[in-house]
Design a protein around this motif. Structure first.
Motif, PDB file in Angstrom:
ATOM      1  N   ALA A 343      63.087 -56.952 -64.727  1.00 35.43           N
ATOM      2  CA  ALA A 343      62.733 -58.354 -64.503  1.00 35.43           C
ATOM      3  C   ALA A 343      61.334 -58.460 -63.905  1.00 35.43           C
ATOM      4  O   ALA A 343      60.922 -57.599 -63.127  1.00 35.43           O
ATOM      5  CB  ALA A 343      63.741 -58.982 -63.554  1.00 35.43           C
ATOM      6  N   PRO A 344      60.611 -59.522 -64.222  1.00 38.83           N
ATOM      7  CA  PRO A 344      59.275 -59.709 -63.645  1.00 38.83           C
ATOM      8  C   PRO A 344      59.257 -59.640 -62.122  1.00 38.83           C
ATOM      9  O   PRO A 344      58.314 -59.115 -61.527  1.00 38.83           O
ATOM     10  CB  PRO A 344      58.871 -61.098 -64.138  1.00 38.83           C
ATOM     11  N   THR A 345      60.310 -60.132 -61.476  1.00 38.77           N
ATOM     12  CA  THR A 345      60.323 -60.121 -60.018  1.00 38.77           C
ATOM     13  C   THR A 345      60.255 -58.688 -59.476  1.00 38.77           C
ATOM     14  O   THR A 345      59.572 -58.416 -58.489  1.00 38.77           O
ATOM     15  CB  THR A 345      61.535 -60.909 -59.457  1.00 38.77           C
ATOM     16  N   ALA A 346      60.925 -57.764 -60.147  1.00 38.43           N
ATOM     17  CA  ALA A 346      60.884 -56.360 -59.723  1.00 38.43           C
ATOM     18  C   ALA A 346      59.480 -55.800 -59.941  1.00 38.43           C
ATOM     19  O   ALA A 346      58.927 -55.089 -59.084  1.00 38.43           O
ATOM     20  CB  ALA A 346      61.910 -55.545 -60.497  1.00 38.43           C
ATOM     21  N   ILE A 347      58.882 -56.146 -61.068  1.00 35.45           N
ATOM     22  CA  ILE A 347      57.530 -55.656 -61.354  1.00 35.45           C
ATOM     23  C   ILE A 347      56.554 -56.175 -60.296  1.00 35.45           C
ATOM     24  O   ILE A 347      55.742 -55.422 -59.752  1.00 35.45           O
ATOM     25  CB  ILE A 347      57.071 -56.107 -62.758  1.00 35.45           C
ATOM     26  N   ARG A 348      56.651 -57.449 -59.970  1.00 33.13           N
ATOM     27  CA  ARG A 348      55.730 -58.009 -58.971  1.00 33.13           C
ATOM     28  C   ARG A 348      55.905 -57.348 -57.616  1.00 33.13           C
ATOM     29  O   ARG A 348      54.925 -57.057 -56.919  1.00 33.13           O
ATOM     30  CB  ARG A 348      55.936 -59.523 -58.862  1.00 33.13           C
ATOM     31  N   ALA A 349      57.160 -57.081 -57.256  1.00 30.52           N
ATOM     32  CA  ALA A 349      57.400 -56.446 -55.959  1.00 30.52           C
ATOM     33  C   ALA A 349      56.803 -55.045 -55.941  1.00 30.52           C
ATOM     34  O   ALA A 349      56.172 -54.633 -54.960  1.00 30.52           O
ATOM     35  CB  ALA A 349      58.893 -56.398 -55.674  1.00 30.52           C
ATOM     36  N   LEU A 350      56.958 -54.300 -57.028  1.00 28.50           N
ATOM     37  CA  LEU A 350      56.463 -52.922 -57.052  1.00 28.50           C
ATOM     38  C   LEU A 350      54.944 -52.868 -57.178  1.00 28.50           C
ATOM     39  O   LEU A 350      54.296 -51.966 -56.644  1.00 28.50           O
ATOM     40  CB  LEU A 350      57.136 -52.148 -58.186  1.00 28.50           C
ATOM     41  N   ALA A 351      54.378 -53.855 -57.860  1.00 30.17           N
ATOM     42  CA  ALA A 351      52.930 -53.878 -58.046  1.00 30.17           C
ATOM     43  C   ALA A 351      52.196 -54.093 -56.724  1.00 30.17           C
ATOM     44  O   ALA A 351      51.005 -53.799 -56.609  1.00 30.17           O
ATOM     45  CB  ALA A 351      52.548 -54.970 -59.047  1.00 30.17           C
ATOM     46  N   LYS A 352      52.897 -54.612 -55.730  1.00 27.83           N
ATOM     47  CA  LYS A 352      52.257 -54.829 -54.423  1.00 27.83           C
ATOM     48  C   LYS A 352      52.156 -53.550 -53.615  1.00 27.83           C
ATOM     49  O   LYS A 352      51.449 -53.488 -52.608  1.00 27.83           O
ATOM     50  CB  LYS A 352      53.099 -55.832 -53.614  1.00 27.83           C
ATOM     51  N   GLU A 353      52.907 -52.538 -54.013  1.00 26.76           N
ATOM     52  CA  GLU A 353      52.941 -51.298 -53.239  1.00 26.76           C
ATOM     53  C   GLU A 353      51.862 -50.343 -53.734  1.00 26.76           C
ATOM     54  O   GLU A 353      51.237 -50.569 -54.761  1.00 26.76           O
ATOM     55  CB  GLU A 353      54.334 -50.661 -53.362  1.00 26.76           C
ATOM     56  N   ASN A 354      51.729 -49.239 -52.991  1.00 26.94           N
ATOM     57  CA  ASN A 354      50.732 -48.238 -53.334  1.00 26.94           C
ATOM     58  C   ASN A 354      50.971 -47.672 -54.740  1.00 26.94           C
ATOM     59  O   ASN A 354      52.104 -47.357 -55.099  1.00 26.94           O
ATOM     60  CB  ASN A 354      50.843 -47.116 -52.289  1.00 26.94           C
ATOM     61  N   LEU A 355      49.905 -47.528 -55.491  1.00 25.99           N
ATOM     62  CA  LEU A 355      50.016 -47.048 -56.859  1.00 25.99           C
ATOM     63  C   LEU A 355      50.564 -45.619 -56.946  1.00 25.99           C
ATOM     64  O   LEU A 355      51.126 -45.213 -57.971  1.00 25.99           O
ATOM     65  CB  LEU A 355      48.642 -47.145 -57.533  1.00 25.99           C
ATOM     66  N   ASP A 356      50.415 -44.862 -55.850  1.00 25.26           N
ATOM     67  CA  ASP A 356      50.936 -43.488 -55.847  1.00 25.26           C
ATOM     68  C   ASP A 356      52.414 -43.430 -56.181  1.00 25.26           C
ATOM     69  O   ASP A 356      52.900 -42.449 -56.733  1.00 25.26           O
ATOM     70  CB  ASP A 356      50.771 -42.838 -54.458  1.00 25.26           C
ATOM     71  N   PHE A 357      53.129 -44.483 -55.811  1.00 23.44           N
ATOM     72  CA  PHE A 357      54.565 -44.495 -56.104  1.00 23.44           C
ATOM     73  C   PHE A 357      54.822 -44.411 -57.610  1.00 23.44           C
ATOM     74  O   PHE A 357      55.894 -44.011 -58.031  1.00 23.44           O
ATOM     75  CB  PHE A 357      55.229 -45.768 -55.555  1.00 23.44           C
ATOM     76  N   VAL A 358      53.850 -44.836 -58.396  1.00 22.17           N
ATOM     77  CA  VAL A 358      54.010 -44.775 -59.849  1.00 22.17           C
ATOM     78  C   VAL A 358      53.376 -43.505 -60.389  1.00 22.17           C
ATOM     79  O   VAL A 358      53.985 -42.772 -61.171  1.00 22.17           O
ATOM     80  CB  VAL A 358      53.329 -45.982 -60.546  1.00 22.17           C
TER      81      VAL A 358
END
Ligand code: 6R9
Length: 635
Positions: A343-358
């Motif tokens: 869901a977009p809401t999950a993407i927005r929440a994760l996009a706020k965090e440090n990119l290293d997590f991805v």
């Protein structure tokens, strides 16, 4: 050319044209070639949107679990059907093969029968995202019982309303559930709910957390000992195509939740077809949809659609932020996920965090990314595309609803060129129309209007449980002869659709549909509250958050506004669930009303969104002076 599997854009247009020219012929071919029917239909489609009455494959006989399980056993019996990834990354994943799924569903089905459940009975399922949830759903379908899954984040009151509305006599639940670092007392919630549900005679409990719980003598039983004793085979109940498969509740703009009824044959054909095309599913793929089976997305695209295609479908118990914000990507790497749907809401929440997590995970297995539930904003789309998909994975922005059963508008990966924030083109068989406020269809491109669908598709909900009139009023009365979605949309210069959001009183918060009326009802129960109005306002992560305007009674009590706000949110949590809590509460002297006494939500919405430059004409209001004051004190 195969109708079933579209591989390039030209083919899409060919298939689409064919599907619109002759929808019956089109769906008949799909149904005949790809499913197991015990008896073929007498007619492919009978419909009349004015009644409304819709029948697909009428007269046909089948069981959906034979299509989702049995027919795969000889060719892919040892293939993983359900890949269960627990909340705790240290707990091993569980691979349930098609053979094992068959046995577990059969045992569960036999337990239900032993407990007296019969074809047509409603069974409410209030389970967390553990294998027993999918198994219980399929076990109901095996014996022709109508499942009604209630999302295990709903409160006891919400659960009780749904149990009573559908008249269930049995509830399936667990001792508790894990969500990140929290353990939730699900059985306690069920116990509370059942105080208001005298018809429920039996509760089966799956052990998950091992928490201390109360087992009510004569009503509650642990399910495992019953499963152990049950026979491992259960012949499927042969159903009519139009027999109900499940009821799933969704919020309406007014009053009680609506129990949308989905039937068997058409739902199966449409969810299987769209799963195959929208995710371009291939035999070795590992498909993961992060939704909960408590929502329609989980029903259609974790359980039925994938299993009807013999797919491996991941079931995730946890949350995106536990043990850290890299959890989704860790799971993608671990199971080599090929299609990822969230869901977009999950993407927005994760996009706020440090990119290293991805970036610390290997996401090269991914081929297709999907989103659902609400409009995706451009920034989130690009983040998903760049960092998760490495610009190589088409994003399918899938638009659909609980009522539609399956995806209606979406790109087809590697066929439809994607465009950020656009759901793009209709699926084969789907005939959208944009309508103006006077009920006229707006033709041509570069236009916007209210989104309707002109012709039935196989998985459209057939009615609202126990209230066909409401079904007619809600979906078929606004625009004659058309299904009205409640959404607004625009069509761009090439005919791509972009969904702009709800045009009714439903607010989508973190992808969950919330009706304003039930929230207002909960608030109004507070002894200090005279009246309230809820609107949505833009929120970085949730998409929309809730803003409550509340008028207090003039009793002089409750001087502490902060405590009052807490109590109000507590009431909402009890009646609906924590997802419906208000982010902002403004106590107001009055609400802007029309002369007929209707609250002008349009104005409140603008104030909540801090968009007060053009409030429109307020002179027709009964009390224009109140608008000034609300604006002055707005949060
Ligand atoms: C599947 C599901 C339905 C409402 C729908 C619309 C919104 C869903 C969307 C979307 C924009 C998308 N919605 N998908 N809006 N783009 N890709 O979510 O069902 O829970 O019934 O919600 O969600 O407003 O009308 P449901």
């Amino acid at each position: 050319m195969s109708n079933y599997h579209i591989k390039h854009l030209e083919e899409y247009f060919q298939v689409y044209r064919k599907s619109v020219r002759n929808p019956e012929g089109f769906w008949e071919e799909v149904a005949e070639e790809h499913f197991l029917w015990r008896k073929k239909w007498n007619s492919v489609l009978e419909w009349d949107f004015s009644k409304p009455e819709i029948k697909w494959f009428d007269g046909a006989k089948l069981n959906i679990t034979e299509n989702c399980i049995d027919r795969h056993l000889s060719i892919r019996g040892d293939k993983t059907a359900i890949l269960f990834e627990p909340n705790d990354p240290n707990e091993p994943a569980e691979h349930i093969t098609y053979l094992q799924l068959h046995e577990r569903v059969c045992r569960y089905a036999n337990v239900l029968k032993d407990q007296g459940v019969e074809k047509g009975d409603r069974v409410v399922i209030y389970l967390p995202m553990i294998p027993d949830l999918a198994i219980a759903v399929l076990a109901c379908a095996r014996i022709g019982a109508v499942h009604s899954v209630v999302f295990a984040g709903f409160s006891s009151t919400a659960l009780a309303t749904r149990i009573n509305d559908c008249g269930a006599k049995m509830v399936l639940t667990s001792d508790g559930s894990y969500r990140g670092s929290k353990t939730i007392d699900l059985k306690g919630i069920v116990d509370d709910a059942l105080e208001q549900c005298p018809e429920v005679k039996s509760v089966l409990v799956t052990k998950r957390t091992g928490s201390e719980i109360n087992m009510k003598e004569g009503r509650d039983q642990w399910v495992q000992p019953l499963l152990d004793k049950a026979y491992a085979d259960c012949s499927p109940e042969i159903m009519d195509s139009e027999d109900p498969l499940f009821i799933l509740y969704t919020s309406g703009s007014t009053g009680r939740p609506k129990g949308m009824v989905h039937t068997t044959g058409g739902y199966m054909v449409y969810t299987a077809y769209t799963f195959k095309n929208v995710f371009q599913y291939k035999e070795e793929d590992i498909y993961w949809c992060t939704a909960d089976i408590g929502w329609i997305t989980g029903h259609s695209y974790i359980v039925y659609g994938p299993l009807a295609n013999g797919a491996t479908t991941v079931m995730f118990e946890g949350v995106p932020s536990y043990p850290d914000f890299g959890r989704f990507w860790e799971v993608v790497q671990k199971h080599k996920v090929t299609q990822f749907y969230t869901a977009p809401t999950a993407i927005r929440a994760l996009a706020k965090e440090n990119l290293d997590f991805v970036t610390k995970y290997d996401l090269s297995s991914l081929k297709v990314l999907g989103t659902v539930g609400e409009p995706i904003n451009e920034e989130a789309w690009h983040w998903y595309n760049d960092h998760v998909g490495d610009k190589k994975c088409p994003i399918v922005d899938t638009w659909w609803q609980t009522e539609t059963g399956g995806i209606l508008i979406s790109p087809i990966p590697y066929s439809t060129p994607t465009k950020p924030t656009y759901a793009t083109l209709p699926m084969p068989g789907i005939q959208p129309a944009l309508m103006d406020e006077n009920g006229k269809e707006i033709k041509g491109n570069q236009v916007d209007g209210r989104l309707c669908i002109k012709f039935p598709w196989p998985s459209i909900a057939r009615t609202i449980w126990g209230n066909h009139e409401r079904y007619k009023d809600t979906y078929f009365s606004a625009f004659e002869g058309k299904y009205f979605t409640g959404d607004g949309a625009l069509r761009d210069e090439v005919g791509y659709y972009r969904i702009t959001g709800r045009v009714d009183d439903v607010i989508i918060v973190s992808g969950h549909n919330l009706g304003t009326a039930p929230i207002e009802d909960a608030i109004n129960e507070h002894p200090a509250v005279a009246e309230s109005a809820i609107v949505g306002f833009p929120h970085d992560i949730k998409g929309n958050a809730l803003y409550g305007y509340i008028i207090l009674k003039e009793t002089g009590e409750y001087r502490n506004r902060e405590n009052l706000a807490k109590e109000i949110n507590q009431l909402i949590t009890e009646h609906i669930g924590p997802i419906a809590k208000l982010d902002k509460i403004q106590f107001v002297p009055g609400l802007p009303k029309t002369r007929s006494g209707k609250i002008m939500r349009r104005i409140l919405r603008k104030i909540a969104s801090k968009d007060t430059s053009n409030l429109g004409d307020t002179s027709t209001l009964l009390n224009p002076e109140v608008v000034e004051q609300i604006m002055k004190e707005s949060l």
